[in-house]
Design an enzyme around this catalytic site. Structure first.
Site, PDB file in Angstrom:
ATOM      1  N   ARG A  50       0.584  -1.075  -0.027  1.00 55.61           N
ATOM      2  CA  ARG A  50      -0.028  -0.012   0.002  1.00 55.61           C
ATOM      3  C   ARG A  50       0.761   1.461   0.078  1.00 55.61           C
ATOM      4  NH1 ARG A  50      -5.072  -0.428   4.168  1.00 55.61           N
ATOM      5  NH2 ARG A  50      -6.457  -1.934   3.004  1.00 55.61           N
ATOM      6  N   ASP A  52       1.131   5.383   0.225  1.00 59.90           N
ATOM      7  CA  ASP A  52       0.666   6.671   0.890  1.00 59.90           C
ATOM      8  C   ASP A  52       0.251   7.507  -0.204  1.00 59.90           C
ATOM      9  OD1 ASP A  52       0.907   5.652   3.226  1.00 59.90           O
ATOM     10  OD2 ASP A  52       2.786   6.622   3.821  1.00 59.90           O
ATOM     11  N   TYR A 111      12.141   0.137  -2.666  1.00 58.55           N
ATOM     12  CA  TYR A 111      11.597   1.612  -3.021  1.00 58.55           C
ATOM     13  C   TYR A 111      12.840   2.418  -3.486  1.00 58.55           C
ATOM     14  CZ  TYR A 111       7.046   0.917  -0.969  1.00 58.55           C
ATOM     15  OH  TYR A 111       5.760   0.707  -0.965  1.00 58.55           O
ATOM     16  N   ARG A 198      10.164   6.542   4.288  1.00 59.06           N
ATOM     17  CA  ARG A 198      10.275   8.124   4.505  1.00 59.06           C
ATOM     18  C   ARG A 198      10.912   8.819   5.808  1.00 59.06           C
ATOM     19  NH1 ARG A 198       4.251   9.863   3.301  1.00 59.06           N
ATOM     20  NH2 ARG A 198       4.966  11.867   4.079  1.00 59.06           N
TER      21      ARG A 198
END
Length: 265
Positions: A50, A52, A111, A198
């Site tokens: 998922r 953001d 990522y 993040r």
């Protein structure tokens, strides 16, 4: 029949992946397109990770289960892309092998986070995908500070806690390098908790600009509690690049392992 769907999207105009009433989301957009093309009243998809609000994906993977009487053929990819908006593209559609689960069969998610740390690198044409940083960064210091974070650990210091969920993850790779001038972080783990990537990036940026010593990220990790000194960097610099899966024979076994609760010891 279970289908595997590989897709990419620009997250700028989406309120994240997960369906939310009254909001434009990637899941809601994809499910609506599938229902339209397959002429079904409703369709539910499951994703590998998922994302953001504002986060992009180049290598998202989902699965969808179709009823026995549903119609599927190789034209589905073209038909889906014909009705999807331009900020979502389906890259591949195929029947999933037995035991495949887009979420639980995954071995890892990878990522990248991109940062422009000099005025000459702040390209307005890529502003939706690159964080503009006002101070120069020491990439070697960031790479050295990232290495001690690898392995099976409790990353509660970098996660937004969710009731009933664990913050234990295996961080398999965390590197920093310059690519065409940009500072690029590559992060791979078996899974990520909310805001983990993040927050890790925000922590290492503090090292890169010299505000914190190289030992600080490891100290924050060992503390095991969310630290307000760790900034959560903006979402738009983050992209889900790829999801890795085992061979077909091991898909079901990996899904069983992933469903088990993680422990550090």
């Amino acid at each position: 029949m279970r289908l595997r769907i590989d897709l990419s999207y620009d997250g700028s105009a989406f309120h994240g992946w997960a369906t939310q009433p009254g909001l434009r989301t990637v899941q809601g957009t994809l499910e609506a397109a599938l229902a339209m093309v397959l002429r079904l009243p409703a369709v539910a998809v499951v994703c590998a990770g998922r994302t953001d609000t504002g986060v992009h994906a180049r290598g998202q993977v989902v699965h969808v289960d179709l009823p026995e009487d549903a119609s599927y053929d190789e034209r589905l990819l073209r038909r889906l892309n014909g009705v999807l908006p331009a900020d979502v593209r389906v890259r591949a559609v195929a029947p999933a092998p037995p035991g495949f689960d887009a979420r639980f069969s995954a071995l890892w998610r990878r990522y990248t986070y991109r940062v422009a740390d000099a005025p000459a690198l702040a390209d307005p044409l890529t502003r939706g995908h690159v964080l503009w940083w006002p101070r120069p960064l020491d990439v070697e210091a960031m790479a050295a500070a990232a290495e001690p974070l690898l392995g099976l650990r409790d990353f509660a210091s970098f996660c937004k806690q969710r009731e009933g969920s664990t913050t234990i993850r295996t961080l398999q790779h965390f590197s920093w390098e310059r690519v065409d001038g940009l500072v690029v972080a590559t992060v791979r783990a078996d899974a990520f908790c909310h805001h983990m990537v993040r927050s890790l990036v925000g922590c290492l940026l503090a090292v890169g600009e010299g505000r914190r010593p190289a030992t600080w990220p490891a100290e924050i990790t060992a503390a095991g509690v969310r630290d307000p000194a760790v900034a959560v960097v903006p979402a738009h610099g983050l992209t889900l690049e790829e999801v890795g899966y085992p061979g077909d024979a091991d898909l079901a076994g990996q899904a069983d392992l992933a469903r088990a609760r993680r422990e550090t010891t």
